[in-house]
Design an enzyme around this catalytic site. Sequence first.
Site, mmCIF file in Angstrom:
data_model
loop_
_atom_site.group_PDB
_atom_site.id
_atom_site.type_symbol
_atom_site.label_atom_id
_atom_site.label_comp_id
_atom_site.label_asym_id
_atom_site.label_seq_id
_atom_site.Cartn_x
_atom_site.Cartn_y
_atom_site.Cartn_z
ATOM 1 N N GLU A 7 -20.476 -85.692 -44.314
ATOM 2 C CA GLU A 7 -19.658 -84.601 -43.788
ATOM 3 C C GLU A 7 -19.837 -84.477 -42.281
ATOM 4 O O GLU A 7 -18.884 -84.184 -41.557
ATOM 5 C CB GLU A 7 -20.058 -83.279 -44.465
ATOM 6 C CG GLU A 7 -19.616 -83.177 -45.915
ATOM 7 C CD GLU A 7 -20.382 -82.127 -46.709
ATOM 8 O OE1 GLU A 7 -21.576 -82.344 -47.006
ATOM 9 O OE2 GLU A 7 -19.798 -81.083 -47.023
ATOM 10 N N ASN B 181 -23.805 -77.509 -39.447
ATOM 11 C CA ASN B 181 -23.411 -77.184 -40.820
ATOM 12 C C ASN B 181 -24.326 -76.052 -41.282
ATOM 13 O O ASN B 181 -25.452 -76.275 -41.704
ATOM 14 C CB ASN B 181 -23.569 -78.443 -41.686
ATOM 15 C CG ASN B 181 -23.232 -78.201 -43.150
ATOM 16 O OD1 ASN B 181 -23.041 -77.065 -43.592
ATOM 17 N ND2 ASN B 181 -23.175 -79.281 -43.915
ATOM 18 N N ARG C 128 -25.104 -71.506 -59.201
ATOM 19 C CA ARG C 128 -23.823 -70.865 -59.545
ATOM 20 C C ARG C 128 -23.368 -71.298 -60.936
ATOM 21 O O ARG C 128 -23.518 -72.461 -61.301
ATOM 22 C CB ARG C 128 -22.755 -71.254 -58.522
ATOM 23 C CG ARG C 128 -22.938 -70.593 -57.172
ATOM 24 C CD ARG C 128 -22.001 -71.154 -56.105
ATOM 25 N NE ARG C 128 -22.750 -71.764 -55.022
ATOM 26 C CZ ARG C 128 -22.237 -72.574 -54.110
ATOM 27 N NH1 ARG C 128 -20.954 -72.866 -54.131
ATOM 28 N NH2 ARG C 128 -23.008 -73.086 -53.172
ATOM 29 N N ARG D 109 -18.916 -76.853 -39.298
ATOM 30 C CA ARG D 109 -18.370 -76.772 -40.644
ATOM 31 C C ARG D 109 -18.076 -75.302 -40.920
ATOM 32 O O ARG D 109 -18.973 -74.459 -40.800
ATOM 33 C CB ARG D 109 -19.372 -77.292 -41.674
ATOM 34 C CG ARG D 109 -18.876 -77.112 -43.096
ATOM 35 C CD ARG D 109 -19.929 -77.494 -44.111
ATOM 36 N NE ARG D 109 -19.410 -77.316 -45.462
ATOM 37 C CZ ARG D 109 -20.159 -76.986 -46.518
ATOM 38 N NH1 ARG D 109 -21.459 -76.830 -46.383
ATOM 39 N NH2 ARG D 109 -19.620 -76.828 -47.698
ATOM 40 N N HIS E 54 -15.586 -78.102 -50.074
ATOM 41 C CA HIS E 54 -16.171 -79.444 -49.894
ATOM 42 C C HIS E 54 -15.093 -80.450 -49.495
ATOM 43 O O HIS E 54 -15.239 -81.659 -49.700
ATOM 44 C CB HIS E 54 -16.840 -79.967 -51.177
ATOM 45 C CG HIS E 54 -18.056 -79.209 -51.620
ATOM 46 N ND1 HIS E 54 -18.283 -78.878 -52.931
ATOM 47 C CD2 HIS E 54 -19.114 -78.731 -50.922
ATOM 48 C CE1 HIS E 54 -19.429 -78.237 -53.038
ATOM 49 N NE2 HIS E 54 -19.962 -78.121 -51.824
HETATM 50 C C1 LIG Z 1 -18.703 -74.636 -50.488
HETATM 51 C C2 LIG Z 1 -20.057 -74.966 -50.995
HETATM 52 O O1 LIG Z 1 -20.344 -74.789 -52.157
HETATM 53 O O2 LIG Z 1 -20.903 -75.504 -50.117
HETATM 54 P P1 LIG Z 1 -22.426 -75.910 -50.362
HETATM 55 O O3 LIG Z 1 -22.435 -76.987 -51.404
HETATM 56 O O4 LIG Z 1 -22.871 -76.408 -49.008
HETATM 57 O O5 LIG Z 1 -23.122 -74.662 -50.816
HETATM 58 MG MG LIG Z 2 -23.709 -80.382 -48.926
#
Ligand SMILES: CC(=O)OP(=O)(O)O
Ligand SMILES: [Mg+2]
Length: 404
Positions: free
Chosen positions: A387, A10, A244, A94, A183
């Site tokens: 996961e 991953n 984010r 992944r 996710h």
């Molecule tokens: C798609 C995504 O946000 O993955 P991660 O939470 O691993 O950054």
């Molecule tokens: Mg994660």
Amino acid sequence: MTATRVLVLNSGSSSLKYQLLDMRDRMRLATGLVERIGERTSRLKHTPLTGGGESRERGGAIADHDAALKAVAAELAQDGLGLDSPELAAIGHRVVHGGKRFTEPTVIDEAVLAEIERLIPVAPLHNPANLTGIRTARSLRPDLPQVAVFDTAFHTTMPESAARYAIDVETADRHRIRRYGFHGTSHAYVSRATAELLGKAPEEVNVIVLHLGNGASASAVRGGRCVETSMGLTPLEGLVMGTRSGDTDPAVIFHLTRVAEMSIEEIDALLNKKSGLIGLCGDNDMREIRRRVDEGDERAQLAFDIYIHRLKKYIGAYYAVLGRVDAVVFTAGVGENAAPVREAAVAGLEQLGLAVDPELNAARGDGARVISPAGARVAVAVVPTDEELEIATQTYALVGGGGD
Ligand SMILES: CC(=O)OP(=O)(O)O
Ligand SMILES: [Mg+2]
Ligand SMILES: Nc1ncnc2c1ncn2[C@@H]1O[C@H](COP(=O)(O)OP(=O)(O)O)[C@@H](O)[C@H]1O
């Protein structure tokens, strides 16, 4: 000798998580994590889970995902679990963005690699790392099947009404602009595990899954199929995350280019890396934020309140999408561990049949558990995601594991 082991990789933007499993009994043989790849302070933590081995850590710069995977291979070899083992059946990767094309786990060939590469602009933090992991794994074991398991796959069942943005159809179609969701491996695994926890078949239950890790997303799952999710074209849309922003008015971008003269690259970095919890209060770790809240820190409190407000809006929205909800379930690092987040997210939603029992919510536990009061109309639950196990299971099934 029958090959029954699967290595799962991953690769995140600056990390590589891995697990080696024996699929006969789904037992973990080794697990580990490389963090801060590309920095001088990289760290590899490797834990062998057989033969009473202890965790080993090593620091020092690890330049990229290629070097990271080679370091992991060396650690595995030290435990007699090297990638050259004839017991290894496949490597499962992944892959975050599979676009519209990949709805199932897929054996990787040149054409698949090219498609993952083509999707880099819509998963700039994730797909490049995924690709490097795949290329290095192929160079280490060219004879072995390598399987891609896509974050987007579970969401391909979303109806057009949820998957389309309300922008000009021709422009959207030409540039493949739509809501893909991410996710998905976690949302699929957790929604199934929730049905099991409730003693029902997946087809019988409607579930709202809240995957709250560094990246965070919500999904509405009706009878085992995803009907709506909070991430979109990229993993930027939706909930407030560690770094984010989640949802903003798209006009923020025009405004910043016009009044702050920021470049698109700068705004991209602002919204993906310098926003969310870290942008609001300087920390992206929920443990640290809670510690600051408990000390009366106002910025940490505001960050927490914005995080919860957004989460609550999505619970309400997905309740409306589903009509009938059997469970609201919390998962991933924050969802599994942060009782104050769970409590605050459902506070005041008694009219919707949602509540947590304070003692059940505060109790520590590793497994899946219900935390709503006995007899509640809607179950509120904590279900640890896995996961890696899900990727290993899908990988092994695809390469014909268990057949002989
Ligand atoms: C798609 C995504 O946000 O993955 P991660 O939470 O691993 O950054
Ligand atoms: Mg994660
Ligand atoms: N005990 C805890 N209390 C609150 N938050 C926690 C706890 N343990 C981990 N977390 C949170 O989980 C986040 C990581 O979640 P995880 O699902 O491992 O993320 P990812 O897989 O996206 O890297 C951390 O940023 C941290 O905020």
